[in-house]
Design a protein around this motif. Structure first.
Motif, mmCIF file in Angstrom:
data_model
loop_
_atom_site.group_PDB
_atom_site.id
_atom_site.type_symbol
_atom_site.label_atom_id
_atom_site.label_comp_id
_atom_site.label_asym_id
_atom_site.label_seq_id
_atom_site.Cartn_x
_atom_site.Cartn_y
_atom_site.Cartn_z
ATOM 1 N N ARG A 246 0.835 -1.197 0.000
ATOM 2 C CA ARG A 246 0.000 0.000 0.000
ATOM 3 C C ARG A 246 0.879 1.259 0.000
ATOM 4 O O ARG A 246 1.675 1.460 0.924
ATOM 5 N N PRO A 247 0.725 2.120 -1.024
ATOM 6 C CA PRO A 247 1.552 3.328 -1.066
ATOM 7 C C PRO A 247 1.033 4.414 -0.123
ATOM 8 O O PRO A 247 -0.162 4.474 0.186
ATOM 9 N N LYS A 248 1.951 5.271 0.295
ATOM 10 C CA LYS A 248 1.548 6.448 1.076
ATOM 11 C C LYS A 248 1.007 7.551 0.177
ATOM 12 O O LYS A 248 0.276 8.425 0.624
ATOM 13 N N GLY A 249 1.420 7.514 -1.079
ATOM 14 C CA GLY A 249 0.963 8.507 -2.045
ATOM 15 C C GLY A 249 1.252 8.001 -3.449
ATOM 16 O O GLY A 249 2.015 7.051 -3.640
ATOM 17 N N SER B 160 -2.228 16.157 -2.322
ATOM 18 C CA SER B 160 -1.211 16.245 -1.275
ATOM 19 C C SER B 160 -0.218 17.343 -1.627
ATOM 20 O O SER B 160 0.727 17.105 -2.383
ATOM 21 N N LEU C 108 3.258 16.050 -0.918
ATOM 22 C CA LEU C 108 3.853 15.196 -1.939
ATOM 23 C C LEU C 108 4.261 16.023 -3.154
ATOM 24 O O LEU C 108 5.308 15.773 -3.758
ATOM 25 N N TYR D 107 -7.646 1.311 -6.632
ATOM 26 C CA TYR D 107 -7.924 1.764 -5.272
ATOM 27 C C TYR D 107 -9.315 2.390 -5.222
ATOM 28 O O TYR D 107 -9.476 3.612 -5.169
ATOM 29 N N ASP E 203 -8.760 6.545 -1.207
ATOM 30 C CA ASP E 203 -8.262 7.016 0.086
ATOM 31 C C ASP E 203 -6.740 7.174 0.125
ATOM 32 O O ASP E 203 -6.152 7.318 1.203
ATOM 33 N N ILE E 204 -6.100 7.140 -1.044
ATOM 34 C CA ILE E 204 -4.653 7.355 -1.116
ATOM 35 C C ILE E 204 -4.406 8.688 -1.825
ATOM 36 O O ILE E 204 -4.957 8.937 -2.900
ATOM 37 N N GLU F 93 10.321 6.260 -0.603
ATOM 38 C CA GLU F 93 9.482 6.892 0.418
ATOM 39 C C GLU F 93 8.061 6.346 0.364
ATOM 40 O O GLU F 93 7.102 7.010 0.759
ATOM 41 N N ASP F 94 7.918 5.139 -0.170
ATOM 42 C CA ASP F 94 6.614 4.458 -0.271
ATOM 43 C C ASP F 94 5.642 5.196 -1.187
ATOM 44 O O ASP F 94 4.422 5.183 -0.970
ATOM 45 N N VAL F 95 6.175 5.828 -2.224
ATOM 46 C CA VAL F 95 5.350 6.515 -3.217
ATOM 47 C C VAL F 95 5.305 5.670 -4.484
ATOM 48 O O VAL F 95 6.332 5.200 -4.975
#
Length: 253
Positions: free
Chosen positions: A35-38, A82, A85, A118, A122-123, A152-154
């Motif tokens: 699951r990505p943060k962004g 974001s 981001l 998704y 919600d991301i 960075e989990d993007v």
């Protein structure tokens, strides 16, 4: 962990609401990926003078098409934006200045795919534009810089079509011979991590027919640029339809 990077052949906008092999593959991707943060999405459908990134809190769902069913015309994908981001995108880009944008949103190159990957929306998503005045190697180099965000989990998502020629499109399920040959030749170079012939694509088989304009091809170069040395590459939706549209998707990592 390094987040995978994706190129998705988005094809017909109707894929957003149809249950078919392409949309099912996108749904499966969303379930299988970390699951990505962004998400940073480079779509074929936002071209600008210079490079921009959406920097608003709540990007609009842009319906940049017409003549489709009301269910598609009325669809909304209310994923948050974001600004943070967007700031990171601007910070890691050293080869060019990226401008923050408050006027665009998410066009169908982004949301028609993301609504299947998704569906909860919600991301956080930001969209990056294509600089119409820049050569292909500019986009490949910028993709390499944006690849830093994968640490960075993007999720870096390119959305277009490797083979995309609507001028000769036919309402058929299979591809023309030249389009299939072009798609296969590109896939062979991608598998071999032989990127320079793809950056300088003019000498690829049937390039003039397969890539009559660059906007649907260039998002691929961002994903290839973001690939690390020796990273695994796999394909999904690897076929040509409508005569002249490759739906091939690529997962790096």
């Amino acid at each position: 962990m390094t987040m995978p990077a994706l190129f998705v052949g988005h094809g017909n906008p109707i894929n957003a609401i149809q249950d078919n092999e392409f949309s099912r593959a996108w749904s499966d991707l969303g379930k299988s990926l970390p699951r990505p943060k962004g998400i940073v999405c480079v779509s074929a459908h936002w071209e600008t003078d210079g490079t921009c990134v959406t920097a608003m809190e709540n990007p609009a769902t842009i319906h940049d098409f017409s003549g489709f069913p009301a269910a598609l015309e009325n669809m909304r994908y209310p994923a948050p934006g974001s600004p943070e981001l967007a700031d990171r995108v601007m910070a890691v880009a050293h080869s060019t200045r990226i401008r923050p944008d408050q006027s665009w949103g998410l066009d169908h190159g982004a949301w028609s795919v993301l609504c299947r990957m998704y569906p909860q929306a919600d991301i956080p998503v930001v969209q990056l534009s294509l600089d119409t005045g820049a050569p292909p190697d500019f986009h490949y180099k910028l993709g390499r810089e944006l690849g830093e965000l994968r640490k960075e989990d993007v999720l870096l998502l390119g959305s277009g079509n490797m083979v995309h020629n609507l001028r000769v499109m036919a309402w058929q399920d299979e591809g023309f011979d030249w389009a299939v040959e072009s798609d296969r030749a590109m896939a062979e170079r991608i598998s071999a991590a032989d990127h320079q012939p793809l950056v300088h694509y003019e000498k690829l088989p049937h390039a003039r027919q397969a890539i009559p304009t660059e906007e649907h091809y260039l998002p691929l170069l961002y994903v290839l640029g973001a690939a690390g040395e020796g990273e695994s590459v796999t394909f999904f939706n690897d076929r040509v339809t409508l005569g002249s549209v490759s739906m091939r998707g690529i997962r790096v990592g």
